[in-house]
Design an enzyme around this catalytic site. Structure first.
Site, PDB file in Angstrom:
ATOM      1  N   SER A 125      37.925  43.406  42.130  1.00  0.00           N
ATOM      2  CA  SER A 125      39.171  42.659  42.303  1.00  0.00           C
ATOM      3  C   SER A 125      40.406  43.494  41.985  1.00  0.00           C
ATOM      4  CB  SER A 125      39.134  41.452  41.359  1.00  0.00           C
ATOM      5  OG  SER A 125      40.414  40.896  41.220  1.00  0.00           O
ATOM      6  N   GLU A 127      42.683  42.374  40.349  1.00  0.00           N
ATOM      7  CA  GLU A 127      43.016  42.050  38.955  1.00  0.00           C
ATOM      8  C   GLU A 127      42.687  43.211  38.023  1.00  0.00           C
ATOM      9  OE1 GLU A 127      44.180  39.204  36.957  1.00  0.00           O
ATOM     10  OE2 GLU A 127      45.196  38.937  38.861  1.00  0.00           O
ATOM     11  N   TYR A 149      39.032  37.871  32.586  1.00  0.00           N
ATOM     12  CA  TYR A 149      38.455  38.011  33.934  1.00  0.00           C
ATOM     13  C   TYR A 149      38.620  39.444  34.437  1.00  0.00           C
ATOM     14  CZ  TYR A 149      38.232  37.730  39.053  1.00  0.00           C
ATOM     15  OH  TYR A 149      37.936  37.958  40.376  1.00  0.00           O
TER      16      TYR A 149
END
Ligand code: NAP
Ligand code: G4F
Length: 324
Positions: A125, A127, A149
């Site tokens: 990701s 992220e 996460y």
């Protein structure tokens, strides 16, 4: 010709449903991993359910993963399962780590034990870039995750690289930037906004409460992004790729476009509610998809404005149908 066989974890999720459609259309036999729950949540795959083989397994349980792979012997495994909602990762950090980080090791080990020739895709990701070191982000941009996460995804990414280098697995990691669709979960900001617009347009609500309107994301269309996943596993050599549009937009712009699509003025309806602010924010994401374009031949079809309009149209249809 013998059908190719692929196993997808997270098949009941947004991306899993689009990837299953793509693989079925290519003639694959598709094995979908589903975890046990007290009620069925097959909404996103109901239209193709009779063409899938669904098997019970859980990323928290390695034996169940070994059994799924041993019993179905796929040639490709796509790991899309995760606790994928960033906000929840602060209230359930250990579950997030168990699923989104260690779950990847369990699945890689299952592949290594049963059949190391299986090709593996890991859903990494953007992220992971978090508090970004450079703009735009590429495959070599350093990671600085900003949530449990994001930290878990960094682990999942590096364990994928490590199993490739340690055991010679054909394991690739797709660093995908935000991708959305009418099948997006209602808690993510795009769908929260487009569903909120539909409810306001139908007179069910007047206000929509959001958090940080300034954060910027590189939003693409999920059906375009699953194509990149498949392309990665068709390469002779495994590698890691950024998949993104190369454009970024703020949550405020998202509101303008979404409310505008229903001829509404977002400023009359959007309110900021501190409950939706995050303990640490990712302010700006924008990816450089050059490697995916040049190596995989991947390009996106749907741009930001069309994506948001498509989601508003789908949510208007949904809310009107619910009203009868
Ligand atoms: P999603 O809609 O939230 O789907 C997540 C899937 O994981 C669901 O099928 C869920 O099953 C399953 N799952 C959760 N915990 C599990 C467990 N312990 N064992 C087995 N399955 C489990 O997510 P998505 O948007 O499709 O994203 C797919 C993957 O890409 C995720 O790994 C996500 O972190 C990653 N990713 C997404 C984006 C994006 O913008 N969408 C961007 C980058 C990376 P249930 O249906 O039973 O809950
Ligand atoms: O839609 P979001 O919740 O997505 P986020 O946090 O970017 O994560 C998504 O994309 C990642 C890829 O970059 C995936 F890995 C991950 O699994 C997931 O799919 O929030 C987007 C932005 C954030 O900055 C958030 O603070 O929107 C901001 N936001 C503002 N108000 C809100 C809200 N987000 C949510 N969910 N709800 C709000 O009310």
């Amino acid at each position: 010709m013998v059908a190719r066989r692929a196993l997808i974890t997270g098949v009941t999720g947004q991306d899993g449903s689009y990837l299953a459609e793509l693989l079925l259309a290519q003639g694959y036999e598709v094995i979908g991993v589903v975890r046990r729950s007290s009620t069925l949540n097959f909404e996103r795959i109901a239209h193709i359910q009779d063409r899938l083989t669904l098997v019970p397994a859980d990323l928290l349980d390695e034996v169940s993963l070994i059994a799924a792979i041993r019993d179905h012997r796929p040639s490709e495994v796509y790991n899309l399962a995760a606790q994928s909602f960033v906000q929840t990762s602060w209230s359930q950090p250990v579950l997030t780590g168990e699923t989104t980080a260690l779950g990847v090791t369990r699945l890689l080990d299952a592949i290594r034990i049963v059949d190391p020739e299986i090709r593996f895709y890991q859903a990494s990701s953007s992220e992971m870039f978090g508090k970004v070191h450079e703009v735009p982000q590429t495959e070599v941009t350093p990671f600085y995750p900003r949530s449990p996460y994001g930290v878990a995804k960094v682990y999942g990414h590096w364990i994928t690289v490590n199993y490739r280098e340690s055991y010679g697995l054909h394991a690739s990691s797709g660093m995908l930037f935000n991708h959305e669709s009418p099948r997006r979960g209602l808690e993510f900001v795009t769908r929260k906004v487009t569903h909120g617009v539909a409810r306001i347009a139908c007179g069910l609500d007047d206000k929509l409460a959001l958090g940080n309107l300034d954060s910027q994301r590189d939003w693409g269309y999920a059906a375009d992004y699953v194509r990149a996943m498949w392309l990665m596993l068709q390469q002779d050599v495994p590698s890691d790729y950024v998949v993104a549009t190369g454009e970024t937009h703020s949550v405020r712009e998202l509101c303008e476009v979404a409310f505008g699509a229903a001829e509404l003025d977002w400023q009359q309806h959007v309110v900021v509610d501190e409950r939706f602010l995050r303990p640490a924010e990712v302010d700006l994401l924008v990816g450089d998809p050059t490697k995916a374009r040049d190596t995989l031949g991947w390009e996106r079809d749907v741009g930001f404005a069309r994506l948001v309009e498509m989601m508003v149209e789908a949510d208007l249809d949904l809310v009107r149908a619910q009203l009868g």
